[in-house]
Design an enzyme around this catalytic site. Structure first.
Site, mmCIF file in Angstrom:
data_model
loop_
_atom_site.group_PDB
_atom_site.id
_atom_site.type_symbol
_atom_site.label_atom_id
_atom_site.label_comp_id
_atom_site.label_asym_id
_atom_site.label_seq_id
_atom_site.Cartn_x
_atom_site.Cartn_y
_atom_site.Cartn_z
ATOM 1 N N LEU A 180 0.817 -1.213 0.000
ATOM 2 C CA LEU A 180 0.000 0.000 0.000
ATOM 3 C C LEU A 180 0.850 1.261 0.000
ATOM 4 O O LEU A 180 0.430 2.300 -0.515
ATOM 5 C CB LEU A 180 -0.918 0.012 1.229
ATOM 6 C CG LEU A 180 -1.947 -1.116 1.323
ATOM 7 C CD1 LEU A 180 -2.652 -1.061 2.671
ATOM 8 C CD2 LEU A 180 -2.956 -1.021 0.196
ATOM 9 N N GLY A 197 6.533 3.728 4.623
ATOM 10 C CA GLY A 197 6.672 4.698 5.700
ATOM 11 C C GLY A 197 8.120 4.913 6.066
ATOM 12 O O GLY A 197 9.036 4.394 5.419
ATOM 13 N N PHE A 219 9.726 3.773 8.532
ATOM 14 C CA PHE A 219 10.396 2.615 9.118
ATOM 15 C C PHE A 219 9.997 1.302 8.459
ATOM 16 O O PHE A 219 10.321 0.241 8.970
ATOM 17 C CB PHE A 219 10.109 2.547 10.619
ATOM 18 C CG PHE A 219 10.664 3.718 11.369
ATOM 19 C CD1 PHE A 219 12.001 3.790 11.689
ATOM 20 C CD2 PHE A 219 9.836 4.767 11.724
ATOM 21 C CE1 PHE A 219 12.513 4.884 12.361
ATOM 22 C CE2 PHE A 219 10.336 5.867 12.405
ATOM 23 C CZ PHE A 219 11.676 5.925 12.720
ATOM 24 N N VAL A 222 4.006 -0.965 4.088
ATOM 25 C CA VAL A 222 2.681 -1.335 4.572
ATOM 26 C C VAL A 222 1.985 -2.125 3.470
ATOM 27 O O VAL A 222 1.987 -1.729 2.304
ATOM 28 C CB VAL A 222 1.850 -0.090 4.941
ATOM 29 C CG1 VAL A 222 0.475 -0.508 5.460
ATOM 30 C CG2 VAL A 222 2.578 0.736 6.000
ATOM 31 N N LYS A 250 2.091 -3.616 8.627
ATOM 32 C CA LYS A 250 3.324 -2.831 8.495
ATOM 33 C C LYS A 250 4.510 -3.700 8.879
ATOM 34 O O LYS A 250 4.552 -4.268 9.961
ATOM 35 C CB LYS A 250 3.263 -1.595 9.387
ATOM 36 C CG LYS A 250 4.498 -0.709 9.295
ATOM 37 C CD LYS A 250 4.324 0.528 10.171
ATOM 38 C CE LYS A 250 5.519 1.454 10.087
ATOM 39 N NZ LYS A 250 5.343 2.663 10.924
ATOM 40 N N ASP A 267 5.429 13.343 14.356
ATOM 41 C CA ASP A 267 5.575 13.090 12.917
ATOM 42 C C ASP A 267 4.239 13.279 12.200
ATOM 43 O O ASP A 267 3.822 12.430 11.403
ATOM 44 C CB ASP A 267 6.116 11.676 12.671
ATOM 45 C CG ASP A 267 6.741 11.534 11.286
ATOM 46 O OD1 ASP A 267 7.073 12.570 10.674
ATOM 47 O OD2 ASP A 267 6.899 10.396 10.820
#
Length: 681
Positions: A358, A361, A363, A366, A381, A477
């Site tokens: 999807l 990110g 880290f 996903v 994730k 964030d």
């Protein structure tokens, strides 16, 4: 020869022990998890019906029914609560939303408070599925005059009571815990009325080791701890129970609706799930060998141990080291959410295929997953193996978001750390992230009314994090890619890997800069300090992106357009604010709302944190409860250290984590005029 036989028998025993250990390990922590989906997985009784939107209405709509109305909905499978044979117990959490709508029956002449209420209950399968006949809504569809107080009821309930039944209630609006009796063992009154037609969020946790039942509840997504009660459920309930909801009303003066329901339980169980044959084989092996082979067993076990460790170390030379067992201990203390297996998540994501990805990110990636057992769609994730802070952010995400409950926060469903992998499972958001609709592939697809609602949703989430929860949560964030949209384009804030908890009215002092360029407040870059004010700065950047339809930093443009805030402030100072509106809107927007959102975005972007608004003031402005502030005609200038100037000279937008000495710099800002606004309520 004797040595060979002994060794062979020892290997046989080790193999049997290994199989026995696997069967026990697999049986421990058996998770049970389900989610309400209309009539699926549940059984209804009484007047309960399923509405078009899969909401379950427990009491009927008709008025003037002298016998009243009552209904139940029950999960259609027994759930293990405890196990006498191995002295194990369950930890469970259930999160649900409900609505009680008082519809006064003028014909019946009942008072203005409606009645009677709704309850979550746990009961024996023998009594849990059917509503007992009572003829009186005050029993909440749980008990009757004939069985009230009987130990054979095997029923424990958390009631949300809206009517003062003088024979057993202390007041007319409270939460109580009932044990085989309609008279609550403990109760707490509520300031807000339960039957105010608002959507209530509630969560109930049972901590089996501590024998503690904890109830959280609140309207408009602001659930807070309301009641806790030390109770050993094993004294009142059988080993297998059913769980569900019950509601009742006299003269149909209230309509009770269950909007959503999630339930997760883990019981530490072993022997009941193993076959008797496997146990017999295992113990026969022990008896056959006896104590004479103890030395051989130790020798072989040690050899196998050394061999397995050597193989494991060799296989993981190029992988991140497996997660330390201390993580298990830390997560176990949280009790929830659900633990998934690596095989389960691999299967759900087609082995983390590119087609299922999807997004990416800070880290990790996903993926979209479909759980085989429940057919539920989730987002998985996978923390990057190369992320040095992966383990830290993984734990931060679980320990922080796991305890938060708000309609504008992405819900964490579970976790997994196996095979050197760190995995988090979230609710699936069909429309993905906000940035894709502002300046990505789907830009221009969201009309203005939805955009303004999205900004309000984000502000509501921040109000909960900063002021309404037990501690202040600094997200650190906030950016458009971390704002996710559900099927109705309601916004939810996600990615809590950088979030930290602080005491209210305090700042978070760190030695690492954390955040994303363009959204990162200047004081964070200089001092390493994060605070609610730095989150507000990030919100201001997102607000400007929503209004203007372009990223906060765009190095393809020439100055002053590179930084969105500089360009918009220039427009504001020249009286051309509406020229900053997203061209994809094609002029179709509410001018008052656009002005409101742009000015809010600029005020939040002030370089001096003490000059920014609180998030509560932002919401007052979004709701037009107070007038707009008077901003300077030009962007206030900040005095930066050489270190910060170097930091802002970076030419890309990425998540940073750089060691910054927190005492070696100084920050100050100068403004051309003061900012003032009359505060609302």
């Amino acid at each position: 020869m004797a040595h060979s036989i002994s060794t062979a028998l020892a290997i046989y025993i080790v193999a049997q022990c290994f199989l026995f250990k696997i069967s026990v390990t697999e049986a421990e922590n058996v998770p049970i998890s389900f989610k309400l989906d209309g009539d699926k997985l549940v059984r209804r009784d009484g007047d309960a019906v399923v509405l078009d939107d899969n909401v379950i209405q427990l009491t009927n709509n008709e008025r003037g029914l002298l016998s009243g109305t009552a209904g139940r909905v029950v999960y259609d499978n027994p759930i293990p609560l405890w196990n006498a044979s191995n002295k194990s117990f369950a930890n469970f959490t259930t999160h649900f939303q409900f609505q009680i709508n008082w519809t006064r029956d003028n014909v019946s002449g009942y008072d203005d408070y409606g009645g009677d209420g709704l309850a979550f209950f746990m009961a024996s399968p023998d009594t849990g599925y059917n509503v007992p006949y009572s003829g009186d809504g005050g029993w909440l569809g749980l008990f009757s005059r004939n069985n009230n107080g009987n130990l054979s009821n095997h029923l424990v309930a958390v009631e949300f009571d809206t009517y003062n039944s003088s024979n057993w209630d202390k007041n007319d609006n409270h939460i109580g815990i009932d044990v085989n009796n309609i008279t609550s063992e403990v109760s707490v009154p509520l300031e807000q009325r339960l039957n105010n037609s608002k959507i209530w969020d509630a969560r109930i946790d049972y901590l089996g080791r501590e024998n503690m039942l904890v109830v959280y509840a609140g309207s408009n997504g602001t659930a807070s701890r309301q009641l806790s009660h030390k109770i050993n459920l094993t004294k009142y309930l059988p080993e297998q129970i059913v769980v569900g909801f019950s509601a009742a009303a006299v003269e149909s003066s209230e309509i009770h609706r269950l909007i959503s329901w999630n339930f997760t339980s883990v019981i530490s169980s072993s022997s009941e799930l193993q076959s008797s044959e496997k146990r017999k084989v295992t113990w026969k092996a022990f008896i056959l060998v006896g104590s004479g082979l103890l030395i051989a067993v130790i020798f072989v076990s040690f050899t196998i141990y050394k061999w397995r460790n050597k193989e494991k170390n060799h296989a993981m030379e190029d992988e991140e080291q497996p997660v330390n067992v201390d993580i298990d201990m830390e997560i176990a203390m949280e009790h929830v959410p659900r633990k998934f297996t690596y095989e389960e998540l691999t299967l759900s994501t087609s082995n983390f295929s590119e087609e299922k990805r999807l997004g990416r990110g800070g880290f990790g990636d996903v993926y979209k997953g479909i759980l085989v057992r429940s057919n539920e769609i989730v987002a998985v994730k996978r923390i990057s193996a190369g992320s040095k802070q992966g383990k830290k952010e993984y734990l931060a995400e679980i320990s922080t978001i796991n305890r938060l409950r708000h309609r504008n926060l992405v819900q964490l469903l579970g976790w997994c750390h196996e095979k050197a992998q760190l995995l988090l499972v979230y609710e699936y958001m069909p429309n993905g992230s906000l940035d894709n609709f502002l300046f990505g592939e789907r830009r221009g697809e969201v009309e203005w009314s939805r955009r303004y609602g999205i900004a309000t949703d984000i502000a509501n989430a921040l109000l909960y994090l900063h002021e309404l929860w037990d501690e202040c949560v600094v997200h650190r964030d906030i950016k458009s890619s971390n704002v996710l949209l559900d099927a109705q384009f309601n916004a939810k804030l996600g990615d809590f890997g950088l979030a930290r908890l602080v005491k209210h009215d305090q700042w978070l002092q760190t030695t690492k800069v954390a955040g994303t360029l363009g959204y990162l407040a200047p004081e964070c870059a200089v001092t390493g300090i994060s605070s609610p004010e730095s989150d507000v700065f990030s919100f201001g950047a997102v607000a400007l992106e929503i209004a203007c339809g372009r990223p906060v930093l765009d190095h393809s443009l020439q100055s002053p357009k590179v930084r969105l805030v500089e360009w918009v402030w220039e427009m504001y100072g020249e009286g051309r604010l509406f020229d900053a509106a997203d061209k994809n809107l094609e002029g179709v927007f509410d001018r008052a709302e656009l002005e409101q959102l742009v000015v809010i975005g600029l005020w939040c972007s002030h370089p001096d944190p003490s000059s920014r608004p609180k998030i509560r003031q932002v919401l007052q402005l979004l709701h037009f409860e107070v007038p707009l502030p008077r901003l300077p005609s030009t962007l206030p200038k900040a005095t930066y250290s050489p270190l910060e100037q170097a930091f802002y000279s970076q030419s890309s937008d990425f998540t940073v984590s750089t060691d910054i000495p927190s005492t070696s710099t100084h920050f100050s800002a100068s403004t051309s005029s003061s900012i003032g606004m009359p505060l609302g309520r």
